[in-house]
Design an enzyme around this catalytic site. Structure first.
Site, PDB file in Angstrom:
ATOM      1  N   ARG A   1       0.859  -1.202   0.000  1.00 17.31           N
ATOM      2  CA  ARG A   1       0.000   0.000   0.000  1.00 17.31           C
ATOM      3  C   ARG A   1       0.884   1.237   0.000  1.00 17.31           C
ATOM      4  NH1 ARG A   1      -1.369   1.665   4.701  1.00 17.31           N
ATOM      5  NH2 ARG A   1      -2.345  -0.240   5.459  1.00 17.31           N
TER       6      ARG A   1
ATOM      7  N   TYR B   1     -16.563  17.477 -14.703  1.00 14.60           N
ATOM      8  CA  TYR B   1     -16.954  16.071 -14.784  1.00 14.60           C
ATOM      9  C   TYR B   1     -17.987  15.759 -13.695  1.00 14.60           C
ATOM     10  CZ  TYR B   1     -16.507  10.994 -14.346  1.00 14.60           C
ATOM     11  OH  TYR B   1     -16.766   9.651 -14.256  1.00 14.60           O
TER      12      TYR B   1
HETATM   13  C1  LIG Z   1     -13.619   9.721 -15.920  1.00 10.41           C
HETATM   14  C2  LIG Z   1     -13.198  11.026 -15.424  1.00 10.41           C
HETATM   15  C3  LIG Z   1     -12.885  11.228 -14.067  1.00 10.41           C
HETATM   16  C4  LIG Z   1     -13.053  10.138 -13.023  1.00 10.41           C
HETATM   17  O1  LIG Z   1     -12.156   9.096 -13.223  1.00 10.41           O
HETATM   18  P1  LIG Z   1     -12.422   7.565 -12.800  1.00 10.41           P
HETATM   19  O2  LIG Z   1     -11.174   6.878 -13.224  1.00 10.41           O
HETATM   20  O3  LIG Z   1     -13.649   7.117 -13.511  1.00 10.41           O
HETATM   21  O4  LIG Z   1     -12.624   7.553 -11.317  1.00 10.41           O
HETATM   22  C5  LIG Z   1     -12.462  12.489 -13.685  1.00 10.41           C
HETATM   23  N1  LIG Z   1     -12.349  13.503 -14.578  1.00 10.41           N
HETATM   24  C6  LIG Z   1     -12.653  13.346 -15.872  1.00 10.41           C
HETATM   25  C7  LIG Z   1     -12.506  14.496 -16.804  1.00 10.41           C
HETATM   26  C8  LIG Z   1     -13.078  12.104 -16.346  1.00 10.41           C
HETATM   27  O5  LIG Z   1     -13.402  11.972 -17.643  1.00 10.41           O
END
Ligand SMILES: *Cc1c(COP(=O)(O)O)cnc(C)c1O
Length: 404
Positions: A48, A101
């Site tokens: 970890r 997002y």
């Molecule tokens: C998909 C995405 C995230 C989140 O990432 P995960 O790997 O799904 O947790 C954050 N920011 C953007 C712009 C994304 O497209």
């Protein structure tokens, strides 16, 4: 010798194995490591906290983003959460984009509701809104450009300058561009976050994230906290991610060239009402994109002319574009904002954000662009025929009560 991006993606971490001379860094799955003697730990004690495979991919990520250090995390969301955990206390302000997002929006909003920190969502392209938000002396300014799904572009260098003047740190979510097309740290940001699930891995088979820091002290602090709260990525995912990164540059260039061929086709198409791509001169932020990006990327959105029925027929007819969320993989994906990526927003909130009910977002893959365009063309034709039929049906239905 300063290496170029296309070389770094291939060479970072190569030939680092002393035991067998492996060219490709081996995968170390062990969760624990023996002590050489009483009170004599080795470089690694528990996976970890530290893992050789994760260290290799973290160095590659830091090199690609031109940072002092990187932490690879279990997902993009845990990377963003890590940054907020390290820098924000209950009385601190976070400034975030109004169109960030969806997962980030949900994280910021839910944690601010519980009192972990305070958040202000602003349109960062609006100078007045940004200045007002900065007058509250935020600790952290979160930037995401280009935005999802309308590909709005904001000026990283200008926002970082203003944020620094107000005493804030700047973090850029660089998921949509990847370090192959945009370098936020060089533009003035303090931190970069990624959903490595997208372009960095590029094969839609890993969920992972990363935080890259410009300063070594910040990188060290992030590493300490990533172990403390347990968000570090697994050895297997680290191995997969590094394998994906090997082809980042060539993938994204192919995807971008395909996207541009598709844009040229969609631009002339009568069934396309609106088209969003940072490479289009009329796209707001096009000039900024020319300045701060080394390409326009492979994400585009368009509004289909027609109703829900047209939309359904169009999507059902597609053979090469898979109806799915996510982006950045070698295969082309298409998603419908209102029912998929932005279903969490109310219809009014979507209208306010400029997200139409027939808005489709495309993540262009590395297939042959002629095949992709031919697929779109046959789907448009089927949808057009279908919508004519349904229009007739509606007229018939309307006529019925009058006759009876
Ligand atoms: C998909 C995405 C995230 C989140 O990432 P995960 O790997 O799904 O947790 C954050 N920011 C953007 C712009 C994304 O497209």
């Amino acid at each position: 010798m300063a290496l170029n991006q296309a070389t770094i993606v291939v060479h970072s971490g190569l030939n680092n194995d002393e035991q067998f001379g492996c060219v490709v860094p081996p995968i170390t799955l062990s969760s624990t490591y023996n002590f050489t003697d009483f009170n004599q730990p080795r470089a690694y004690d528990y996976s970890r906290r530290g893992n050789p495979t994760r260290d290799v991919v973290q160095r590659a990520l830091a090199e690609l983003e031109e940072g002092a250090g990187a932490v690879m995390t279990s997902s993009g969301m845990s990377a963003i959460h890590l940054v907020c955990t390290v820098f924000l206390r209950p009385s601190d302000f976070l400034v975030a984009p109004h169109d960030c997002y969806g997962g980030s929006y949900r994280l910021f909003e839910s944690l601010s509701k519980r009192g972990s920190y305070q958040v202000q969502f602003v349109n960062q392209a609006n100078q007045q809104e940004l200045t007002e938000a900065l007058s509250f002396k935020p600790k952290l300014v979160f930037i995401e450009t280009p935005s999802n799904p309308l590909l709005r572009v904001v000026d990283i260098a200008a926002i970082c300058r203003a944020a620094h003047k107000a005493g804030a740190l700047c973090v850029v979510d660089n998921t949509f561009m990847s370090p192959a097309l945009q370098k936020p740290l060089a533009l003035g940001a303090d931190l970069v976050v990624h959903s490595c699930t997208k372009y960095l891995n590029g094969h839609s088979d890993v969920v992972a994230g990363a935080v890259i820091a410009k300063e070594v002290t910040v990188a060290t602090e992030l590493a300490w906290w990533s172990n403390n709260i347990g968000v570090t990525g697994s050895a297997f995912d680290s191995y997969m991610l590094l394998r994906g990164i090997r082809t980042l540059t060539s993938r994204i260039h192919q995807q971008q060239s395909n996207a541009q061929a598709i844009i040229a086709y969609l631009q002339k198409h009568p069934q396309v009402k609106k088209l969003y791509y940072p490479g289009l001169i009329k796209n707001p932020g096009h000039e900024i994109a020319c300045r701060q990006q080394s390409g326009f990327g492979a994400m585009l959105s368009f509004e289909l002319d027609g109703d829900k029925n047209t939309l359904r027929q169009f999507l059902a007819a597609l053979r090469l574009f898979t109806l799915a969320e996510s982006l950045g993989g070698v295969e082309s994906l298409i998603s419908h904002a209102a029912t998929m990526t932005h279903a969490g927003m109310t219809a009014e909130a979507r209208t306010r954000a400029g997200i139409g009910e027939t808005l489709l977002r495309v993540s262009v893959g590395i297939e042959d662009s002629k095949d992709l365009i031919a697929d779109l063309e046959q789907a448009f034709q089927i949808a057009l025929k279908g919508s004519k039929l349904s229009a007739d049906n509606i007229t018939n239905v309307k006529c019925l009560p009058a006759e009876s």
